[in-house]
Design an enzyme around this catalytic site. Structure first.
Site, PDB file in Angstrom:
ATOM      1  N   LYS A  13       0.829  -1.219   0.000  1.00  0.00           N
ATOM      2  CA  LYS A  13       0.000   0.000   0.000  1.00  0.00           C
ATOM      3  C   LYS A  13       0.862   1.268   0.000  1.00  0.00           C
ATOM      4  O   LYS A  13       0.634   2.198  -0.762  1.00  0.00           O
ATOM      5  CB  LYS A  13      -0.939   0.024   1.224  1.00  0.00           C
ATOM      6  CG  LYS A  13      -1.861  -1.172   1.333  1.00  0.00           C
ATOM      7  CD  LYS A  13      -2.773  -1.076   2.532  1.00  0.00           C
ATOM      8  CE  LYS A  13      -2.072  -1.086   3.874  1.00  0.00           C
ATOM      9  NZ  LYS A  13      -1.314  -2.319   4.187  1.00  0.00           N
ATOM     10  N   ARG A  88      -9.935   0.279   8.706  1.00  0.00           N
ATOM     11  CA  ARG A  88      -9.436  -1.084   8.880  1.00  0.00           C
ATOM     12  C   ARG A  88     -10.419  -1.986   9.602  1.00  0.00           C
ATOM     13  O   ARG A  88     -10.128  -3.152   9.833  1.00  0.00           O
ATOM     14  CB  ARG A  88      -8.142  -1.030   9.700  1.00  0.00           C
ATOM     15  CG  ARG A  88      -6.947  -1.523   8.934  1.00  0.00           C
ATOM     16  CD  ARG A  88      -5.738  -1.338   9.779  1.00  0.00           C
ATOM     17  NE  ARG A  88      -4.877  -0.377   9.158  1.00  0.00           N
ATOM     18  CZ  ARG A  88      -3.598  -0.583   8.908  1.00  0.00           C
ATOM     19  NH1 ARG A  88      -3.028  -1.693   9.250  1.00  0.00           N
ATOM     20  NH2 ARG A  88      -2.874   0.339   8.333  1.00  0.00           N
ATOM     21  N   ARG A 127      12.114  -5.929   4.424  1.00  0.00           N
ATOM     22  CA  ARG A 127      11.835  -4.479   4.347  1.00  0.00           C
ATOM     23  C   ARG A 127      12.753  -3.690   5.288  1.00  0.00           C
ATOM     24  O   ARG A 127      12.962  -4.068   6.427  1.00  0.00           O
ATOM     25  CB  ARG A 127      10.378  -4.203   4.719  1.00  0.00           C
ATOM     26  CG  ARG A 127      10.075  -2.705   4.725  1.00  0.00           C
ATOM     27  CD  ARG A 127       8.614  -2.418   4.699  1.00  0.00           C
ATOM     28  NE  ARG A 127       7.925  -2.811   5.921  1.00  0.00           N
ATOM     29  CZ  ARG A 127       6.645  -2.538   6.148  1.00  0.00           C
ATOM     30  NH1 ARG A 127       5.936  -1.888   5.253  1.00  0.00           N
ATOM     31  NH2 ARG A 127       6.080  -2.933   7.271  1.00  0.00           N
ATOM     32  N   ARG A 160      11.361  -2.241  10.974  1.00  0.00           N
ATOM     33  CA  ARG A 160      10.292  -1.850  11.901  1.00  0.00           C
ATOM     34  C   ARG A 160      10.095  -2.917  12.964  1.00  0.00           C
ATOM     35  O   ARG A 160      10.205  -4.096  12.686  1.00  0.00           O
ATOM     36  CB  ARG A 160       8.982  -1.655  11.117  1.00  0.00           C
ATOM     37  CG  ARG A 160       8.780  -0.236  10.658  1.00  0.00           C
ATOM     38  CD  ARG A 160       7.626  -0.049   9.715  1.00  0.00           C
ATOM     39  NE  ARG A 160       6.366  -0.690  10.078  1.00  0.00           N
ATOM     40  CZ  ARG A 160       5.246  -0.568   9.356  1.00  0.00           C
ATOM     41  NH1 ARG A 160       5.238   0.170   8.258  1.00  0.00           N
ATOM     42  NH2 ARG A 160       4.141  -1.179   9.720  1.00  0.00           N
ATOM     43  N   ARG A 171      -0.388  -9.714  12.787  1.00  0.00           N
ATOM     44  CA  ARG A 171      -0.998  -8.655  11.948  1.00  0.00           C
ATOM     45  C   ARG A 171      -1.819  -9.270  10.811  1.00  0.00           C
ATOM     46  O   ARG A 171      -2.897  -8.775  10.476  1.00  0.00           O
ATOM     47  CB  ARG A 171       0.108  -7.744  11.378  1.00  0.00           C
ATOM     48  CG  ARG A 171       0.715  -6.815  12.427  1.00  0.00           C
ATOM     49  CD  ARG A 171       2.061  -6.266  11.999  1.00  0.00           C
ATOM     50  NE  ARG A 171       1.987  -5.369  10.858  1.00  0.00           N
ATOM     51  CZ  ARG A 171       3.042  -5.035  10.108  1.00  0.00           C
ATOM     52  NH1 ARG A 171       4.238  -5.536  10.384  1.00  0.00           N
ATOM     53  NH2 ARG A 171       2.904  -4.206   9.106  1.00  0.00           N
TER      54      ARG A 171
END
Ligand code: AP5
Length: 215
Positions: A13, A88, A127, A160, A171
């Site tokens: 996203k 969400r 990431r 992160r 998640r």
């Protein structure tokens, strides 16, 4: 054009939003980025939400909708923006619909980004994010020029806290339970634009631009 970007954690996203911002000047509003900025600046909101985010749980609906309404009211978004990661939950979507109706506004499209869970886990493992400007990289697919240094601002690249394997699994579980029902919610309103982001990013952007009739 007012767009919502809906999709699992790590589905791309933010990457898509950055590209739409650069190429088509959309204002990019990411609730995750706004929450992280509050945590970094140790605001009262930041202190309240930190534990939710580090655990990979959703921030309570009331806090989230308040933040978004504040940005929409005071943020000079105009009518050409992307909401990345909001709503969400069905509750957030309902409250947001009420808010939009009170302003005689509407959303034009909800881009549903999908990627299989296994590929998401691989992408989030690699990431890296710039601590300074937030730019995102992937090791080894899209590495920075120099290890751990941002190409754009020379800031330090980090992983992160919510990108560790256990938190990512949590998640994804929350996404499938709480957020995925929004696909049906917006499908019924005729707003869903499906985008498969498991392939080459340039091809994904061509597909998306065509479907949204951009450029
Ligand atoms: P948030 O920051 O929004 O996290 P998220 O939704 O989990 O999404 P991510 O930022 O992890 O991933 P992304 O989909 O943007 O993927 P990216 O583009 O980086 O939210 C964090 C937390 O905030 C939540 O857990 C919650 O606690 C809280 N929160 C936020 N909003 C909330 C709300 N509305 N209600 C309640 N709580 C809320 O891509 C991932 C990787 O893939 C990158 O490395 C990228 O380079 C790579 N990549 C992307 N596309 C491709 C491609 N086509 N090919 C190869 N690699 C690709």
């Amino acid at each position: 054009m007012r767009i919502i970007l809906l999709g699992p954690p790590g589905s791309g996203k933010g990457t898509i939003a950055d590209e739409l911002h650069e190429r088509f000047s959309f204002v990019h509003v990411s609730t995750g980025d706004l929450f992280r900025s509050n945590i970094k600046n140790q605001t009262p909101l930041g202190l309240e939400i930190r534990s939710y985010m580090e655990a990979g749980s959703l921030v309570p609906d009331e806090l989230t909708i308040r933040l978004v309404e504040d940005v929409m009211t005071n943020g000079n978004l105009g009518d050409h923006f992307l909401l990345d990661g909001f709503p969400r939950t069905v509750r957030q979507a309902e409250l947001f619909d009420q808010f939009l109706t009170s302003r005689s506004e509407k959303i034009d499209a909800v881009v549903h980004v999908y990627v299989p869970d296994d590929l998401i886990k691989e992408r989030l493992r690699g990431r890296r994010v710039c601590l300074n400007c937030g730019k995102t990289y992937h090791v080894p697919a899209h590495p920075p020029e120099y290890a751990d240094v941002c190409n754009a601002c020379t800031g330090l690249l980090i992983q992160r806290k919510d990108d560790n394997a256990d938190v990512v699994a949590h998640r994804l579980e929350i996404y499938h339970k709480e957020t995925a029902p929004l696909v049906d919610y917006y499908q019924k309103r005729g707003l869903i634009v499906d985008i498969d982001n498991s392939g080459k990013f340039a091809d994904v952007m061509l597909d998306l631009s065509a479907k949204l009739k951009l450029g």
